[in-house]
Write a protein that holds these residues in place. Structure first.
Motif, PDB file in Angstrom:
ATOM      1  N   ARG A  88       3.082  14.327   5.593  1.00  0.00           N
ATOM      2  CA  ARG A  88       1.946  14.815   4.812  1.00  0.00           C
ATOM      3  C   ARG A  88       1.376  13.780   3.869  1.00  0.00           C
ATOM      4  O   ARG A  88       2.016  12.791   3.543  1.00  0.00           O
ATOM      5  N   LYS A  89       0.190  14.090   3.395  1.00  0.00           N
ATOM      6  CA  LYS A  89      -0.458  13.287   2.368  1.00  0.00           C
ATOM      7  C   LYS A  89       0.264  13.516   1.046  1.00  0.00           C
ATOM      8  O   LYS A  89       0.978  14.502   0.882  1.00  0.00           O
ATOM      9  N   PRO A  90       0.086  12.614   0.077  1.00  0.00           N
ATOM     10  CA  PRO A  90       0.848  12.719  -1.175  1.00  0.00           C
ATOM     11  C   PRO A  90       0.602  14.028  -1.927  1.00  0.00           C
ATOM     12  O   PRO A  90      -0.511  14.543  -1.949  1.00  0.00           O
ATOM     13  N   GLY A  91       1.685  14.533  -2.518  1.00  0.00           N
ATOM     14  CA  GLY A  91       1.594  15.712  -3.371  1.00  0.00           C
ATOM     15  C   GLY A  91       1.533  17.036  -2.636  1.00  0.00           C
ATOM     16  O   GLY A  91       1.343  18.070  -3.261  1.00  0.00           O
ATOM     17  N   ILE A  98      10.313  11.001   0.616  1.00  0.00           N
ATOM     18  CA  ILE A  98      10.208   9.550   0.768  1.00  0.00           C
ATOM     19  C   ILE A  98       8.776   9.295   1.188  1.00  0.00           C
ATOM     20  O   ILE A  98       8.104  10.170   1.744  1.00  0.00           O
ATOM     21  N   ARG A  99       8.307   8.079   0.916  1.00  0.00           N
ATOM     22  CA  ARG A  99       6.896   7.814   1.162  1.00  0.00           C
ATOM     23  C   ARG A  99       6.677   6.444   1.758  1.00  0.00           C
ATOM     24  O   ARG A  99       7.498   5.542   1.593  1.00  0.00           O
ATOM     25  N   MET A 113       7.394  12.499   3.550  1.00  0.00           N
ATOM     26  CA  MET A 113       8.262  13.365   4.342  1.00  0.00           C
ATOM     27  C   MET A 113       9.392  13.835   3.424  1.00  0.00           C
ATOM     28  O   MET A 113       9.857  13.081   2.572  1.00  0.00           O
ATOM     29  N   HIS A 114       9.839  15.068   3.619  1.00  0.00           N
ATOM     30  CA  HIS A 114      10.957  15.575   2.828  1.00  0.00           C
ATOM     31  C   HIS A 114      12.222  14.746   3.061  1.00  0.00           C
ATOM     32  O   HIS A 114      12.537  14.407   4.210  1.00  0.00           O
TER      33      HIS A 114
END
Length: 183
Positions: A88-91, A98-99, A113-114
């Motif tokens: 997903r997109k941020p937030g 993790i990003r 992602m979780h």
């Protein structure tokens, strides 16, 4: 699964994707998949073709890229007995994530992602509707591989080959059903 040969099904899928010139800006030939979603046979054939490809490949994770990867990913995951993991997109995801930051044509974006959604050693495919420049798929690959997931392949409904997105994936295979032109 469904009847009909692969080429006939792909031709039908291709024929129901509407192309809208100059959207969202001049020079863009927008590949509108909403018309595919309205055609239940073509949409089913699309999902079936992906399922036929991945059903015997020991895939445990189908990672869908926001937002249109969420349309194709869950039915594929259910049909092959894999879990669906949203990228997903941020937030947009609650809890720890993790990003991966990545470059777009005009700026940067982030994919999240979780934590704990996937485990090292799992086998995954990444699903999205379209590959253009490849930046989003490359970010998804990086995110999953960072935690030790083996990404078997990226899968997209449509490829815009003249934008050379496939090149950004390195040696990672890309499977597409429809090749479209931007001219």
């Amino acid at each position: 699964m469904t009847s009909g040969n692969v080429e006939d099904r792909i031709q039908k899928i291709s024929s129901v994707i509407r192309v809208i010139p100059d959207f969202p800006k001049p020079g863009i030939m927008f590949q509108d998949i909403t018309t595919l979603l309205l055609d239940t046979k073509a949409f089913k054939d699309c999902i079936d073709l992906f399922v036929e490809r991945y059903k015997d490949k020991n895939i445990s994770v189908v990672a869908g890229v926001e937002a249109r990867g969420f349309i194709f990913g869950p039915p594929i995951a259910l049909a092959i007995g894999a879990k669906f993991v949203p990228l997903r997109k941020p937030g947009k995801l609650p809890g720890e994530v993790i990003r991966e930051e990545y470059s777009l044509e005009y700026g940067k974006d982030i994919m999240e992602m979780h934590v704990g959604a996937v485990n090292a050693g799992e086998r995954a495919i990444i699903v999205d509707d379209l590959v253009a420049t490849g930046g989003t798929l490359r970010a998804a690959l990086n995110l999953l591989e960072h935690v030790g997931v083996e990404v078997v392949e990226c899968a997209c409904l449509i490829e815009l080959p003249e934008l050379k997105g496939r090149d950004r994936l390195g040696d990672k295979p890309l499977f597409v059903l429809v090749s479209a032109s931007q001219s």
